[in-house]
Design a protein around this motif. Structure first.
Motif, mmCIF file in Angstrom:
data_model
loop_
_atom_site.group_PDB
_atom_site.id
_atom_site.type_symbol
_atom_site.label_atom_id
_atom_site.label_comp_id
_atom_site.label_asym_id
_atom_site.label_seq_id
_atom_site.Cartn_x
_atom_site.Cartn_y
_atom_site.Cartn_z
ATOM 1 N N LEU A 103 14.363 1.022 7.266
ATOM 2 C CA LEU A 103 12.709 0.736 7.062
ATOM 3 C C LEU A 103 12.856 1.785 6.141
ATOM 4 O O LEU A 103 12.712 3.106 6.718
ATOM 5 N N LYS A 104 11.902 1.865 5.503
ATOM 6 C CA LYS A 104 11.878 2.908 4.510
ATOM 7 C C LYS A 104 9.809 3.310 4.565
ATOM 8 O O LYS A 104 9.398 1.720 4.531
ATOM 9 N N LEU A 105 9.339 4.295 4.939
ATOM 10 C CA LEU A 105 7.930 4.285 5.415
ATOM 11 C C LEU A 105 7.611 4.898 4.263
ATOM 12 O O LEU A 105 8.111 6.395 3.385
ATOM 13 N N LYS A 106 5.969 4.912 3.387
ATOM 14 C CA LYS A 106 5.476 5.664 2.560
ATOM 15 C C LYS A 106 4.595 6.496 3.553
ATOM 16 O O LYS A 106 3.929 5.964 4.271
ATOM 17 N N LEU A 139 1.795 1.717 3.667
ATOM 18 C CA LEU A 139 1.214 2.400 4.130
ATOM 19 C C LEU A 139 0.635 2.523 4.989
ATOM 20 O O LEU A 139 -0.700 1.706 4.730
ATOM 21 N N GLY A 140 -0.231 2.980 6.117
ATOM 22 C CA GLY A 140 -1.793 2.858 7.237
ATOM 23 C C GLY A 140 -1.517 3.501 7.700
ATOM 24 O O GLY A 140 -0.343 4.298 8.179
ATOM 25 N N VAL A 188 0.475 -1.490 0.409
ATOM 26 C CA VAL A 188 -0.226 -0.193 -0.106
ATOM 27 C C VAL A 188 1.157 1.359 0.050
ATOM 28 O O VAL A 188 1.847 1.150 1.000
ATOM 29 N N ILE A 189 0.582 2.023 -1.357
ATOM 30 C CA ILE A 189 1.464 3.272 -1.158
ATOM 31 C C ILE A 189 0.140 4.182 -1.696
ATOM 32 O O ILE A 189 -0.909 4.304 -1.807
ATOM 33 N N ALA A 190 0.633 5.928 -1.295
ATOM 34 C CA ALA A 190 -0.675 6.437 -1.599
ATOM 35 C C ALA A 190 -1.190 6.642 -2.588
ATOM 36 O O ALA A 190 -2.705 7.611 -2.558
#
Length: 331
Positions: A155-158, A134-135, A20-22
């Motif tokens: 870690l890479k965050l969306k 994403l969440g 899940v991304i934007a």
């Protein structure tokens, strides 16, 4: 040795859970695989993942490769790669064909890909980012804790431009010792960019990817942020560096954007010359697509090659993801 296109096909690979991304959620990824045949019987393979925000799809990429086939028939692999740069635009189709030609040429010359690419030594395992989908802040904290338990240290965050600080704080709580980078996906154009960057820096974020929309890069001009900004959607090829170099501290090189290893190497050289840090990333993909990117990743400050780790399964004999590192499978 003369070549010909042996096959081109679309393959569908299931995602582990959902990604899940934007821009939405994905439960599978369609990739295009090209195979080129040498007169000696050697077969080179390459894989591309359509760049969705450019409107690409796998069937269209397949058809683009089929149209290119007549222009490279009966050439050798090196000459075919040169032609491909001229007749195909950057994107997943050119990536698949370009990488197939690199693979074929390496086999025919008895070299490893890294040797053909002019690297100083054999590639070694690198720490890779693991993407946190994403969440809600709580859900992202749970993902982060699970990834950290699996050994991922980066870690890479969306992000979306809404509640980003809460999401990062949640991930920091879930993985207190992890290094964090974030991908804003062009969502900060209407925000206080410096304020957001300072807040995320306080949470230990070490890099922010594509904070502003493509074409609005000048919004970053007066900002002296405490963490580097890295261009993704704003930088596809070496020609883009002159345009965006004044606004960013680094570039995210993805072979699908660049249109193959040939242009990706040129982009890396241009980034080096401009004093920009290098990140090597990927789309959702199998290890076939990661192999050429892994060669380039040896030059990168940040490596984000977790595409196969996000799938329900990878190709047989693919890369190994162990203790937060990506590297060739041994044995």
């Amino acid at each position: 040795m003369a070549i010909q296109l042996k096959s081109v096909r679309v393959e569908r690979w299931a995602v582990a859970g959902s990604f899940v991304i934007a821009r939405g959620a994905k439960t599978f990824v369609d990739v295009v695989v090209a195979e080129v045949l040498g007169a000696d019987g050697a077969v080179g393979r390459g894989e591309g993942t359509p760049v969705y925000y450019l409107g690409e799809d796998a069937a269209g990429c397949r058809d683009e490769i089929l149209r290119a086939a007549a222009h490279i028939a009966d050439l050798d692999a090196a000459a075919a790669r040169a032609v491909v740069q001229d007749i195909m635009a950057p994107g997943a189709a050119r990536n698949a064909l370009d990488c197939a030609l690199w693979d074929l040429e390496a086999q025919q010359r008895g070299l490893r890909l890294w040797q053909l690419a002019g690297c100083d030594g054999a590639p070694t395992a690198r720490d890779t980012a693991f993407t946190i989908s994403l969440g809600s802040p709580g859900a992202m904290a749970e993902q982060a804790a699970s990834a950290a338990a699996d050994g991922y240290r980066l870690l890479k965050l969306k992000l979306t431009g809404e509640d980003d600080r809460l999401r990062v704080a949640g991930v920091r709580k879930g993985a207190p010792d992890a290094r964090l980078i974030v991908d804003a996906n062009e969502s900060w154009g209407q925000l206080d960019i410096l304020g957001e960057a300072e807040a995320l820096a306080d949470l230990g974020v070490e890099m922010i990817e594509q904070p502003v929309p493509v074409g609005a890069d000048a919004l970053l001009d007066p900002i002296y942020a405490p963490v580097p900004f890295v261009a993704d959607e704003s930088c596809h090829t070496a020609a883009d560096v002159a345009r965006i170099g004044a606004f960013y501290d680094g570039v995210n090189i993805k072979l699908d954007k660049a249109g193959g290893l040939t242009e990706a190497l040129r982009l890396a050289d241009a980034a080096d010359a401009a004093g920009l840090a290098i990140m090597v990333g990927c789309m959702l993909s199998t290890s076939l697509a990661i192999a050429p990117a892994f060669v380039l990743a040896q030059r990168a400050r940040w490596v984000d090659l977790d595409g196969p780790a996000l799938l329900a399964r990878d190709r047989e004999g693919g890369f190994e993801f162990r203790d937060g590192r990506v590297g060739p499978r041994v044995g």
